[in-house]
Design an enzyme around this catalytic site. Structure first.
Site, PDB file in Angstrom:
ATOM      1  N   TYR A   1       0.993  -1.167  -0.177  1.00 31.95           N
ATOM      2  CA  TYR A   1      -0.073  -0.007   0.049  1.00 31.95           C
ATOM      3  C   TYR A   1       0.707   1.190   0.200  1.00 31.95           C
ATOM      4  O   TYR A   1       1.859   1.141   0.685  1.00 31.95           O
ATOM      5  CB  TYR A   1      -0.832  -0.051   1.342  1.00 31.95           C
ATOM      6  CG  TYR A   1      -1.750   1.252   1.331  1.00 31.95           C
ATOM      7  CD1 TYR A   1      -2.978   1.563   1.014  1.00 31.95           C
ATOM      8  CD2 TYR A   1      -1.018   2.365   2.060  1.00 31.95           C
ATOM      9  CE1 TYR A   1      -3.662   2.476   0.897  1.00 31.95           C
ATOM     10  CE2 TYR A   1      -1.794   3.471   2.303  1.00 31.95           C
ATOM     11  CZ  TYR A   1      -3.243   3.708   1.531  1.00 31.95           C
ATOM     12  OH  TYR A   1      -3.682   4.833   1.838  1.00 31.95           O
TER      13      TYR A   1
ATOM     14  N   GLU B   1      -3.641   7.513  -3.599  1.00 32.96           N
ATOM     15  CA  GLU B   1      -3.796   6.176  -2.920  1.00 32.96           C
ATOM     16  C   GLU B   1      -3.668   5.147  -4.043  1.00 32.96           C
ATOM     17  O   GLU B   1      -4.350   4.935  -5.119  1.00 32.96           O
ATOM     18  CB  GLU B   1      -5.093   6.065  -2.403  1.00 32.96           C
ATOM     19  CG  GLU B   1      -4.971   4.704  -1.482  1.00 32.96           C
ATOM     20  CD  GLU B   1      -6.348   4.417  -0.647  1.00 32.96           C
ATOM     21  OE1 GLU B   1      -6.185   4.923   0.706  1.00 32.96           O
ATOM     22  OE2 GLU B   1      -7.438   4.273  -1.182  1.00 32.96           O
TER      23      GLU B   1
END
Lengths: 385, 290
Positions: A108, A196
């Site tokens: 991530y 993101e």
């Protein structure tokens, strides 16, 4: 402003962020053609402004072009329901066809604003594919953070800390450093408010790519990016909100029955709260601005009355610098031009509030006057009981 | 006493010749604020309304007039620059009214202000007022009355609503601060609470929060550990949906963080008197003071 995954990836690619090869398809036939062009296994991804697409059937792996066509046929036109779309779901109009990758690890990576410190922060985690809020609440120690000093920007040592912190090695590190720098540049130069990459993937041959990409732009900075206007997809927005935006109104549709029109965002939220406390549900958020001119009130009425759920309207205006009697005249002028067939309660507070109440009561309108905040909310809820 | 602004405030208005700037400058002068200079680049040498000298730069304005506070009414693309110009000129208090400044501009401003002795209020705020003494901003002066309750708020008109409720009950205010509705602001709830703590004439504080961010939670922790004065709070937006920006750029629930319910509970647990409805902010303060 939100944009689609395919748009985000195109922007990131321009800044040198590695993304899988892919094409946008609007029909199943196009999907098949692009899948054939990419060759081998491809991924078919529904393009809507919401996360959690995989679980809802919006992301599928196709072994060949025929399968890609079949998945695209299923997806295009379907209502995709995810935990972010609400029960009604969102209609899929386009799919992204991407090359399949040999994935070694899913990580991530995100850049967000740390409001407390007033700084941008890089966040990285080994828990790719999991929502970062979930990681933050369950295993916060797994999140690496690097705050950025904007006077110098992202420094190489910070990128290295993140890369080694994620357990990357050799070639992977080199690719990751390039990726982080490119993402930072894209963020700064595009005035993002959030970026993101979830998951950020490491392939078996050592490459580091954005398998998914979500970016949002800072609405306040859009004057610097006139070309971004064409990235807006009005199909993703509530039709009434699109309509309201044409009038320059700050409107958000909700599911309740009491429409409200208020000057100022804080007072508008408080008015919604009051409607709820009085026993009903607000139908919207609408801030008509400090001045609350006749024109904005008229446009506000148009929007509120177009919402079929609206059974009553509450107008709550605090006239500070702008006098209440002037606001009242504007409301009367706007309302007399329209066919208003639901109960309306008006509360005007501030300079010349009494004169304003008199003007409203003596007008031809059947509006009720609320003498204070509490009374106004109670009256509007009683009117539809 | 009061905090931040009083009879000794010497105000320079940035953007004094613009439509917002000129309108509110007149309102401030009418209220009694000591407006001693204005700045509009290129209009130096003129006089605003035949009395307030206009300068090209802040430096010049400070040198010539001894200004110690500034109010910013310039449009969003130029506002970050205006804040930094004030800070560079040594202005102690900068009040930025402008709404719509890009967030990355404010991140830069935030870094720039770090090692300087300038306090920024706002942006995207109604300003600061010490009733009867000085008003810097756009709030209607007449709803205020001098007294001993401080007020801190992220909102504009909701602040006026709360002030009116207080004044109607005969509860005057020492200083009311609109800290602003943006994600990055110069002075937070906690910063303002610290100043009110040391102000002997402020006996209690009203805090008006809203959804988004964690500033109310941080304030709750501060109050719990450091503040003996009664605090009354209301947090707006309990019906706001997640992920949507409710007017103010900073009023957005991200994920499950920053809901009104969460903030209200944390404040309550810190011993804050929570107003159950936005119509009861004044009444809650009256009870807290009795």
């Amino acid at each position: 402003m939100k944009i689609h995954e395919y748009q985000a990836k195109a922007i990131l690619k321009n800044f040198g962020v590695e993304v899988p090869r892919g094409y946008l398809a609007e029909t199943a036939i196009e999907a098949k053609k692009f899948a054939a062009e990419l060759g081998g296994t491809v991924v078919v991804k529904a393009q809507i402004h919401a996360g959690g697409r995989g679980k809802g059937g919006g992301v599928k792996i196709a072994k060949n072009a025929d399968e890609a066509e079949a998945f695209a046929t299923e997806m295009i036109g379907m209502n995709l329901v995810t935990h972010q779309t609400g029960p009604k779901g969102k209609k899929v109009r386009k799919v992204l066809i991407e090359e399949g990758l040999d994935i070694l690890r899913e990580l991530y990576l995100g850049i967000v604003l740390d409001r407390t410190n007033g700084q941008l922060v890089f966040m990285a985690s080994t828990e790719g594919g999991v929502e970062i809020e979930k990681v933050a609440s369950e295993t916060p120690e797994k999140i690496l953070k690097e705050h950025i000093d904007l006077t110098v920007g992202l420094q190489p040592f910070q990128a290295r800390k993140l890369a080694f912190g994620l357990g990357l090695q050799g070639e992977q590190v080199k690719h990751a450093l390039k990726f982080f720098n490119a993402l930072y540049k894209a963020f700064m130069e595009s005035d993002c408010s959030m970026a993101e990459i979830n998951p950020l993937v490491v392939t078996k041959d050592g490459n580091v790519l954005a398998l998914d990409a979500k970016i949002t732009f800072d609405d306040n900075a859009m004057y610097r990016h006139k070309d971004f206007a064409e990235l807006r997809d009005v199909y993703e927005e509530e039709p009434l909100e699109v309509e309201a935006s044409k009038y320059g109104l700050n409107y958000i549709k909700l599911d309740g029955v009491v429409g409200c029109m208020v000057n100022g965002a804080g007072l508008a939220m408080a008015t919604m709260d009051m409607i709820k406390i009085a026993g009903s549900e607000p139908a919207n958020f609408l801030d008509v601005g400090g001045g609350a001119s006749a024109e904005t009130v008229e446009n506000g009425f148009k929007i509120l009355l177009s919402d079929k759920n609206v059974k009553a309207v509450l107008i709550n205006i605090f006239g500070g610098i702008v006098r209440c009697d002037r606001v009242a005249k504007g409301v009367i002028k706007a309302a007399s031009k329209m066919d208003i067939n639901v109960p309306v309660v008006v509360r005007l507070e501030g300079t010349n509030a009494e004169e304003a109440a008199k003007l409203l009561e003596e007008s031809d309108l059947s509006f009720e006057v609320g003498r204070n905040f509490q009374e106004a909310a109670e009256k509007i809820v009683a009117a539809i009981a | 006493m009061s905090i931040l602004v009083d009879e000794n405030t010497r105000l320079v208005v940035q953007g004094i010749t613009g439509s917002e700037g000129s309108f509110h400058t007149r309102q401030m002068i009418e209220y009694g604020t000591n407006v001693i200079a204005g700045v509009t680049p290129g209009k130096g040498g003129q006089k605003f309304d035949d009395k307030v000298p206009v300068f090209n730069t802040l430096d010049e304005a400070v040198r010539e007039t001894g200004a110690n506070a500034s109010a910013i009414f310039v449009p969003p693309p130029f506002a970050a620059d205006a804040i930094m110009e004030s800070a560079n000129a040594g202005i102690a208090l900068v009040v930025c009214i402008t709404e719509g400044i890009p967030t990355l501009d404010m991140v830069k401003v935030h870094a720039y202000l770090k090692d300087r002795n300038t306090r920024l209020i706002g942006p995207n705020c109604p300003g600061v007022i010490s009733p009867g003494k000085c008003k810097i901003g756009i709030m209607p002066g007449f709803i205020h009355q001098p007294g001993k309750v401080g007020l801190i708020s992220r909102s504009g008109t909701l602040t006026y609503e709360a002030v009116k409720q207080l004044s109607d009950l005969g509860i005057g205010q020492s200083t009311c601060i609109g800290i602003g509705g943006d994600p990055i602001i110069g002075t937070t709830f906690t910063d303002a609470l610290k100043i009110f703590k040391d102000d002997t004439d402020t006996e209690a504080v009203v805090m008006i929060g809203e959804i988004g961010g964690t500033a109310e939670q941080e304030a709750a922790a501060y109050i719990n550990e450091n503040l003996d004065k009664p605090v009354v709070a209301y947090v707006a937006g309990r019906t706001a949906p997640p992920g949507r920006r409710m007017g103010h750029a900073g009023a957005i629930i991200s994920g499950s963080e920053g809901t009104a319910t969460e903030k209200t509970e944390i404040l309550r647990n810190a011993g804050v008197h929570v107003a159950e409805t936005p119509a009861e902010i004044g009444a809650t303060m009256q009870k807290a003071l009795s």
